[in-house]
Scaffold this active site. Structure first.
Site, PDB file in Angstrom:
ATOM      1  N   ILE A 173       0.886  -1.159   0.000  1.00 48.00           N
ATOM      2  CA  ILE A 173       0.000   0.000   0.000  1.00 48.00           C
ATOM      3  C   ILE A 173       0.921   1.204   0.000  1.00 48.00           C
ATOM      4  O   ILE A 173       1.840   1.304   0.820  1.00 48.00           O
ATOM      5  CB  ILE A 173      -0.960   0.000   1.214  1.00 48.00           C
ATOM      6  CG1 ILE A 173      -1.900   1.215   1.165  1.00 48.00           C
ATOM      7  CG2 ILE A 173      -0.229  -0.068   2.538  1.00 48.00           C
ATOM      8  CD1 ILE A 173      -3.019   1.177   2.205  1.00 48.00           C
ATOM      9  N   SER A 174       0.726   2.104  -0.960  1.00 45.11           N
ATOM     10  CA  SER A 174       1.674   3.196  -1.165  1.00 45.11           C
ATOM     11  C   SER A 174       1.730   4.146   0.024  1.00 45.11           C
ATOM     12  O   SER A 174       0.772   4.286   0.787  1.00 45.11           O
ATOM     13  CB  SER A 174       1.294   3.997  -2.422  1.00 45.11           C
ATOM     14  OG  SER A 174       1.435   3.221  -3.580  1.00 45.11           O
TER      15      SER A 174
END
Length: 216
Positions: A65-66
């Site tokens: 997840i960025s």
């Protein structure tokens, strides 16, 4: 599931928004969207305590997840307007798609990892993100059946400019893509007309690599 979004989570999100703001994000609509998306619900429960730190985290299948700041940078560069049709390449956890939806975009998101696609489909459905449509497919191919798009966002590092995506942009449309092998250069491309494009760069970032094909 939104009952799992407590006042404590909202307070932590507000702190995250202020941190992202301090790092240079000025678009209030982007900041508001990040303030509304319950990031902890997009992460494995073992990482929930870390959900509102400005860091990337693993989500399985070799994906992450960025970092919220990276999400904010890409979203700000994309200049999303309500009603924009946005192609997202690399659904991942669904967090970026949710931010785009909060800004009023109609999101068409492609994920190549079958397990991640199935998991994220269930999550976004449970969170009532009806403006996000998910597709299992090869991101390099985009979604020509739904093109052209107002905006295209690539959430993985492409070694070279994906020309098959450029042709799916409307004239006047924008594509944001991290380009490079290890550290990537955040790049924005504007389609001027049928044949001409303008390109700008916006600093270095680190994303997982953009891969071809579908992983069952």
């Amino acid at each position: 599931m939104m009952s799992n979004d407590s006042f404590r989570h909202k307070g932590l999100r507000n702190r995250l928004v202020q941190e992202v703001r301090r790092k240079g994000i000025t678009d209030e609509r982007v900041l508001d969207a990040i303030g509304r998306v319950p990031r902890h619900l997009f992460m494995d429960s073992s990482f929930v305590k870390l959900a509102y730190k400005d860091q990337a985290f693993p989500i399985g299948q070799g994906q992450t997840i960025s970092q919220p700041y990276a999400v904010a940078v890409q979203t700000e560069l994309l200049q999303v307007q309500p009603g924009d049709q946005v192609l997202e390449v690399g659904t991942g956890s669904g967090y970026q798609a949710a931010v785009l939806a909060e800004m009023g975009a109609d999101v068409f998101s492609v994920e190549r990892q079958k397990r991640l696609y199935e998991k994220t489909s269930r999550l976004l459905s449970s969170l009532k993100y009806k403006k996000v449509r998910l597709f299992l497919g090869d991101g390099y191919e985009g979604l020509p059946a739904f093109a052209p798009f107002d905006k295209i966002l690539v959430t993985a590092g492409a070694e070279e400019m994906p020309s098959s995506l450029l042709v799916q942009l409307k004239p006047g449309g924008l594509m944001v893509v991290p380009l490079g092998k290890s550290d990537q250069t955040m790049t924005r491309v504007k389609r001027i007309n049928e044949d001409d494009f303008e390109q700008e760069t916006f600093g270095q970032f680190a994303f997982v690599p953009m891969l071809k094909g579908i992983a069952k």
